[in-house]
Design an enzyme around this catalytic site. Structure first.
Site, mmCIF file in Angstrom:
data_model
loop_
_atom_site.group_PDB
_atom_site.id
_atom_site.type_symbol
_atom_site.label_atom_id
_atom_site.label_comp_id
_atom_site.label_asym_id
_atom_site.label_seq_id
_atom_site.Cartn_x
_atom_site.Cartn_y
_atom_site.Cartn_z
ATOM 1 C CG HIS A 131 -1.847 1.112 1.346
ATOM 2 N ND1 HIS A 131 -1.482 2.349 1.818
ATOM 3 C CD2 HIS A 131 -3.157 1.190 1.008
ATOM 4 C CE1 HIS A 131 -2.540 3.145 1.770
ATOM 5 N NE2 HIS A 131 -3.567 2.475 1.288
ATOM 6 C CG ASP B 287 -8.315 4.366 -0.602
ATOM 7 O OD1 ASP B 287 -7.945 3.882 0.481
ATOM 8 O OD2 ASP B 287 -7.617 5.146 -1.271
#
Ligand code: CA
Length: 353
Positions: free
Chosen positions: A181, A307
Site C-alpha cells: 500500500h 479506499d
C-alpha cells in the site's frame, strides 16, 4: 443492502486504525515534526480539526455500527481491512513491533464480532524483519488474518533489501499475499512533491509505491519466491501502463551490463507483474483504466476496492456496476478474485445478508 445481485461486493483496501495508534501518531508529530515531512503533512492534516479530517477519523476507528451502516448504504458486503498508512512503519523498531500486535488484536476483535462483514490483513513492523515474519504468522494462524499490509517504504528503506526477505519467505510459506500500500515519499524523495502538494494520494503515493514494486521485481524477489503474491492498489500504481517500456529497457540495461546491481531475471519484468501481482481499483472509479488493467493483466487479476474511509463516495460504486463487461467478469472483479487471492472461502450470495 440489495440481495438480488448475482455477486457480492467485496472491497479489498479499506482502512482502520485503533485510537491508540492515532494517539501515537499525534505524539510523534509533536515530538519530531521533521522526522518524515510526508507523514507530518498527511497525518498532521488527518489528525487536525478540519471537517473532512474529523469525518474521516470518526469512521477510521470504528469497526462496528458506523462502518456497517456505510457498507450497507453502498452495498458493500465485506471489507478487507488494513491498518491505515503508514501503519507502524513510522515508529522506532520496539514501538512498531508492539503496536503491530496491538493493531492486529484490535482488528481480529472487530472481525470476530462481524465475521461475515470483515476480513483483515496483518500489520507488521519491517523494522525488525524476524518479528514481522513472526507477527504475520501469528496473524494468519492464530487471528485468522488473510495476509499482510506493508505501507511502502519503512523509514526510507525498501523491501528489496535482502534483510527483509524473511517477510517474503513467511508470506510465501503461509500462502498469503502482501498488500503493498502507498506511503508518502520518504525524506530523500519528497521535496519536489511537497512544494506543490503532490506528495499524497494525488500522485506521490503512486510514484513511490510503483518504484517500490519495481525494485522488488528487478531485485529478483520473485525468482527466489516464485509463489509470492503482491497486491497493489490504485490499479497497479500506473505500472500496467509501463510494461512494454520496462521490459525493453530492462533487457537493454542487462545486455549493456550498465548497472552492477541490475541482473538478468528468469522472466521479463512484465511477466512477474502479470503473474505475481494483483491490483485493486481503490480510489480509481474510472472506466477506461479499469478496462485497461483488465485487458493487460487479465480479468482474474483486478479486484474491487473503495479506499474507505478516505475516498468514501457512495456514487462511485455505480461506476463499477456500470462497466461494459460480462456479469461473469463483474463477479470476478467484485467477489471471486478477492475470495481467491485472500483465501476468504466462497461466501455465497446469501451468506452475509
Ligand atoms: Ca488506501
Amino acid at each position: 443492502m440489495p440481495s438480488s445481485l448475482p455477486f457480492l461486493r467485496i472491497a479489498a483496501e479499506e482502512a482502520f486504525a485503533p485510537p491508540e495508534i492515532l494517539g501515537q501518531y499525534r505524539k510523534l508529530i509533536a515530538a519530531e515534526p521533521s522526522l518524515d515531512p510526508g507523514f507530518t503533512s498527511l497525518m498532521g492534516f488527518y489528525l487536525g480539526s478540519s471537517p473532512r479530517a474529523v469525518q474521516v477519523m470518526s469512521r477510521m476507528t470504528d469497526l462496528g455500527e458506523i462502518r456497517l451502516r456505510d457498507m450497507d448504504e453502498t452495498g458493500i458486503a465485506r471489507q478487507i481491512l488494513s491498518l491505515t498508512s503508514p501503519g507502524v512503519q513510522i515508529f522506532d523498531a520496539a514501538t512498531a513491533v508492539s503496536l503491530a500486535g496491538l493493531s492486529n488484536d484490535y482488528l481480529a476483535d472487530g472481525i470476530r464480532k462481524h465475521p461475515d462483514r470483515f476480513a483483515g490483513l496483518a500489520a507488521i513492523a519491517p523494522q525488525t524483519p524476524a518479528a514481522a515474519a513472526k507477527e504475520l504468522e501469528r496473524g494468519v494462524r492464530r487471528l485468522g488474518l488473510k495476509g499482510a499490509i506493508v505501507n511502502s517504504h519503512t523509514r526510507g528503506e525498501y523491501l528489496d533489501n535482502p534483510k527483509f526477505w524473511e517477510i517474503f519467505e513467511a508470506a510465501a510459506a503461509l500462502n498469503v499475499p502482501i498488500y503493498l500500500h502507498p506511503n508518502t515519499p520518504p525524506p530523500a524523495m519528497i521535496g519536489p512533491f511537497l512544494e506543490r502538494g503532490l506528495d499524497g494520494a494525488i500522485f506521490g503515493f503512486a510514484v513511490e509505491t510503483a518504484l517500490h514494486m519495481l525494485r522488488i521485481v528487478v531485485a529478483g524477489v520473485f525468482d527466489r519466491f516464485p509463489r509470492l503474491q503482491i497486491v497493489l492498489g490504485h490499479l497497479g500504481e500506473a505500472l500496467p501502463y509501463w510494461l512494454f517500456r520496462i521490459d525493453f529497457m530492462h533487457r537493454a540495461m542487462v545486455a549493456a551490463n550498465r548497472y552492477p546491481g541490475v541482473k538478468k531475471l528468469e522472466r521479463k519484468p512484465s511477466e512477474y507483474l502479470k503473474e505475481n501481482v494483483c491490483v485493486t481499483t481503490s480510489g480509481m472509479a474510472w472506466e477506461p483504466p479499469i478496462l485497461y488493467a483488465q485487458s493487460v493483466l487479465g480479468v482474474d487479476r483486478v479486484l474491487y476496492a473503495m479506499d474507505y474511509p478516505y475516498q468514501f463516495v457512495p456514487e462511485e460504486v455505480k461506476v463499477t456496476d456500470g462497466l461494459p463487461i460480462s456479469e461473469a467478469d463483474k463477479k470476478k472483479l467484485y467477489q471471486t478474485n478477492a475470495e481467491r487471492v485472500f483465501s476468504l472461502g466462497s461466501m455465497g450470495v446469501e451468506a452475509s445478508l
